[in-house]
Design an enzyme around this catalytic site. Structure first.
Site, PDB file in Angstrom:
ATOM      1  N   PRO H  11       0.789  -1.228   0.000  1.00  0.00           N
ATOM      2  CA  PRO H  11       0.000   0.000   0.000  1.00  0.00           C
ATOM      3  C   PRO H  11       0.824   1.282   0.000  1.00  0.00           C
ATOM      4  CG  PRO H  11      -0.073  -1.068   2.136  1.00  0.00           C
ATOM      5  CD  PRO H  11       0.584  -2.026   1.200  1.00  0.00           C
ATOM      6  N   ARG H  19       4.915  11.915  -4.301  1.00  0.00           N
ATOM      7  CA  ARG H  19       4.808  12.191  -2.865  1.00  0.00           C
ATOM      8  C   ARG H  19       6.175  12.538  -2.300  1.00  0.00           C
ATOM      9  NH1 ARG H  19       4.123   7.239   1.317  1.00  0.00           N
ATOM     10  NH2 ARG H  19       4.288   8.363   3.280  1.00  0.00           N
ATOM     11  N   TYR H  24      12.052  11.272  -1.710  1.00  0.00           N
ATOM     12  CA  TYR H  24      12.135   9.990  -2.398  1.00  0.00           C
ATOM     13  C   TYR H  24      12.562  10.114  -3.859  1.00  0.00           C
ATOM     14  CZ  TYR H  24       9.633   8.215   1.661  1.00  0.00           C
ATOM     15  OH  TYR H  24       9.271   7.871   2.935  1.00  0.00           O
ATOM     16  N   ARG H 108      12.302   4.460  12.689  1.00  0.00           N
ATOM     17  CA  ARG H 108      11.044   5.220  12.679  1.00  0.00           C
ATOM     18  C   ARG H 108      10.197   4.896  13.929  1.00  0.00           C
ATOM     19  NH1 ARG H 108       8.488   4.582   6.877  1.00  0.00           N
ATOM     20  NH2 ARG H 108       7.232   6.341   7.632  1.00  0.00           N
TER      21      ARG H 108
END
Lengths: 145, 145, 145, 145, 145, 145, 145, 145, 145, 145, 145, 145
Positions: H11, H19, H24, H108
């Site tokens: 997903p 984005r 990225y 994270r």
């Protein structure tokens, strides 16, 4: 009294028969359903079956079952351990539901020891391989009286 | 093929019938065992039953069962959640055992969600009231083949 | 200033109106959406609505919302408690989002006390039944200024 | 129908306006209350407000509110996370109460993710800055019908 | 009104008087029971006492107490912290029960801070040495009214 | 020997009598204290009572009690579960203290199962409604000998 | 450069000198403050002191300190372990604060190993008895440069 | 020896490129796949790619891969942390699988530190941005030998 | 009275001055030690210093310190959080030891909130940068009297 | 000096010899006890042995051992992990006790890693099969001096 | 562009080749390093290697690497799971570091599922046996660009 | 049959004899080793001993022991509770190892209740003071047969 029962199977159960046949036997899910339907017919029970790997399709199928069936035999597979959505769907149907598993989930990895769904079912049948389905069906019918 | 099965009941199950009959029905444990024995006989199964409130007597009875029976239907009652002794006893018998409960333990207090015994059983049947016994017996026989 | 807002509803919310009407009222989700759209129109807000029981379809709908809407009113239903995918989708949209619930989730089962999604929202509105939607919409508009 | 509502503010909220004005705006608590009272008056609601940094004074004020007001908008501030005394006080009043926060507590430190008070409230509104108060008041009035 | 009360003592309490007399005094359990019986008689209460180190015998004695006594003063000793069987037995008797302890269990090792049995009792009296029994009896009688 | 005892009541206990009278009876705290004082007088005990919803005022009252009283009957109410300040105050007085509760806290929400204060008391009496006070007083006097 | 420092003391610290003098010495808090003030004066520091057993009064005093003092030496006593209100108050003052304790809290009960307040302080000084105050003052002044 | 490898993406990965391009890069998933396919072709590897935001479609795709491919490079995205269904699907394929991530998930949020899927993979490659795919492919080919 | 003090520094502290000088200043550990030695000399204290990145060498140095020094100022660096060996070594020396840190460890990652070593020290000084050493030395000397 | 030692065996140890002989050898518990008695006699030690599957009978046997024996070699079997009653019984005897196990319990399931009983023993010997008994006896005698 | 890379190996990795060769192959660490150096040379990379079983020597080696190398490939072995010292050392070097493991640590014992070091690395490569080193080197070079 | 055994001692054990002699006796480690060597010689066992406070040196010594000794008696001291490196080293030697401790670690602080090393040993001997070494040696020899 004639009954209609929904047999609901969750993710990966479509692989039955082709996956590790030495463990689970060589019967496919279709074979198992066919055998179960025959068994059910003998008890004046109509068996509807549905399998999906998509959580939301199982939610949808449970919704449709309201007013259509008398009870549910449900093997949620891997969704057992985290799907609050399926728990809520079972609860919303207000139908008697029996959670069932081929394997004895309490004898496997620790994350398989919890069930999000069992608390809203009438009971649980687990560990008897493909026979679990027939046993769960009997249990559900016993509950329906 | 003729079978002998041990039906083992743990603490407080001797109260069946006299305790909250509106919930559990008015059948005593003796009534339930009698009905189950009759059902078993019809399938060429000899049923031996034993109930005790003493953990160690249940351990003893399991020990004796080695070589005597083909499998065990076991409702360990409250011992389910802490008796390592019974777990070890079941394991030591090397007999197929089905854990069974009248109530759906996963829908009750959190401390009833764990089972010390299920991991050494072939499977579990829970939540179907007195019918759980017959269903567990069927499951055990299905396992024995 | 004219606004476009996405109203997103997760699993089982399609049952509103037909499920436990004595609790949730007899208004269906369609009724609620219609009422909310009318209310929105009065404030020069265009309301787009979408419901799905499939987590990934909600992810898809959030993706499409980028560049299309000014903010999101999101009732993730059961997905609230485990859907990292929806958390990441909300975060990726970089849209202001208000999490909303019909019930007071903090007064229900412990597993409903956590939210994967709230930390990436601007705020939360929960517990006011169908009125939660209008309140959440007001809150979102207040945030948009 | 005319209503009386208690607006209750907990510790450190008296600093609003003078503390980090770039974040919370330069409106003092007095300014916010004045604005909210005006808004309330327009809806035929009388607003009583009380702020204290002392937990027991908030308990006392809740006790007095019984028979005096129709509901409570309560920002318990830091007390949210540990004050069982305020939980019991809210519960004892048997008044509908809306818990509200300026910030989205679920997006802050982990110890701010729990609320002792929300389980005895009808709902929660959090994350919308000073606007949270007006939104919470609307939500309370919606609940009162 | 005449009452019959069961005084139930769990494991190791038979050692009272001979174990650490400088701590617990030199009165044996028999002495304590005798004194308590005399005290009870003065209040028109018949006291039945039973002690066992075997969990199941305590379960059995509770079962027999149904219909025989008006309430139970129960010092479950070490069983307090793990005996689900005794919890279920107390619950099954539907008799008012007061859990009592000689020592203040909350001031001892952490594993003694939990009680499986207290949640199904009317209350608890702990920490007053042998006097705990008389105080618990008074508390039980106060409850019976 | 004449004694002086401090009866200390924590938050929300001032509501006794007016809150849920069908549960707790219609006696106010004043009524209960009056009855307890009469009972105490009969045993040559002078009863001083103090109630506050403010934790620090209870700390202050405990401090004053040093050299003034022979022991404390303390119902810390909601403070039981988090007030380290009261624990330290009880400990600092070096006075024998009995923690008491109207309800059986172990049968309520999980956060009420812990006590910060009991470990520095001689014992605990809980669950007997208003009678808990008299029973706790008896227990304290038994301890004082 | 002349400095003004607030010395803030939390619950039970008013007992210093009269409580366990063999441990903490016979100096009262007043004595300690007097000595510290003299020491401070020698470094051109004006010392303001405040003690309260009431959490909210400490919050109030911190609020007033904004604009009045250059830093805070704070012994929060028992509030250290649960007062989010004091944490927020320290944080809101934006004043440099040193948390200090007479005892080494990490060598005491486990619940004293956490501090709600230290994370918003510049540092911590603990374990040196009354000398902790002077050491903390030095540390604060070193920080102020 | 010629190989066929399935590149599976979970997903939100369809958003790559659009984005946060400053983080990225501006390459879309299509660009990345095209580059990887070219790289693979140079090593006589045929690359099949599939992306879905729907957990069950990824399960389906894994099922189809049996007998079709020699191994799987799998970036499960957010499903990494809770999808038992994908774990079971990977396990059922009996294909060597390499779990890969663009970011270093261990650096994270804490809920991203666990992986349901890694335990049934041969290994993991994480943290190298889009380069993770090529590195994971190399690792898989090294494993295939 | 003349004293000898061991200044012990754990892993990575040898980098002081060259690592993030904008944060920790440009003074090397050698500079800091030199300044501290000068300060100590002024108080008739001889300072011995030792730094190692090897846990066992720090253990060895503590062993040697018995009979050689009057106390220890110890910055265990990263070993603070897991070295039971250093805890045992400090304990075995029976020397007064002050744990000290440059940073406020309670304001950093959660795994830095625990100390294996502090419970066997007399106290802790943390958060004041290089000044922590001088403050800890003062604290140790205050303890030595 | 002549000694008397109690060898106490808990649940399921009566099965030694007949259960998994390829693992534990073919010696029965009787054989092992006989061998140990002979070994003990050679050291002027009288060995008394007792085995039971009933926790309370083991408690009883420990009580009787007071004044009768000089120490206890105790293999509590499964009771190791939950029997507070046996812990209290060992503690009450004030006899030196060595906990012993045939298997290395720390290398088995996690629930076998804790011992309720070891903290009140002088030591533990585990993992050496039937030889554990002789080794534990030696250890006990070494302790007795 | 020419690069210099440090290959760092932690405890027990010196046994490669001689330990379980059927699992890890018969190549020694020297063989692996030689192969990797040859591979590196082909990409204009100079490889420096260092292995130690002593945590502090690895810390030292990392310190020396500052200004000497462009990045680090680090297999911390068992230190992965508890060495805060190595975490701080990696962090202090401010060098890009890739954590690598021969085995898939997430498929082994639970205590191997956490890494103290990964959060300060750019990424992780695990599970590919000796090939992990080459893959990690490629990943590091990809990162360096 | 002649045997060679490695006696390995971890951190702080070099202090034996000089540290708390009233507890551990006045025998130094050298004395103990000498006595144990003499005892071993009598059983045709050659004893090699090694002590280090440095974890990595113990790892090194275990590596060397492969092919040199028949088994290991290992007192890992404080390393018991966190050294994964030593666990891996013991495991890599594939030598039978007995973990031993002077004290009964299960009766000390909670962090001493776990062992990283015991799961890869054949067994454990703890609590018998210096005699633990001889007992562990006997146990190891019994295992070697």
């Amino acid at each position: 009294m004639s009954r209609t029962i929904l047999l609901l199977n969750g993710p990966n159960l479509n692989l039955l028969g082709s996956r590790e046949p030495e463990v689970y036997g060589s019967d496919t899910l279709a074979d198992i359903v066919a055998g179960l339907r025959e068994y059910a017919t003998g008890m004046d029970v109509r068996l509807i079956d549905f399998q999906s790997n998509i959580e939301g399709e199982l939610v949808d199928r449970l919704h449709e079952a309201r007013g259509e069936v008398d009870g549910v035999v449900f093997n949620p597979g891997a969704f057992t351990h985290y799907s609050v959505a399926l728990r809520d769907a079972v609860s919303a149907t207000e139908l008697p539901c029996v959670e069932t598993h081929l394997s004895n989930t309490l004898a496997r990895e620790e994350f398989r020891h919890t069930s999000m769904i069992a608390p809203v079912c009438i009971g649980i049948v687990a560990g008897f391989g493909p026979a679990s389905y027939r046993i769960a069906l009997d249990a559900l019918l016993a509950h329906l009286g």
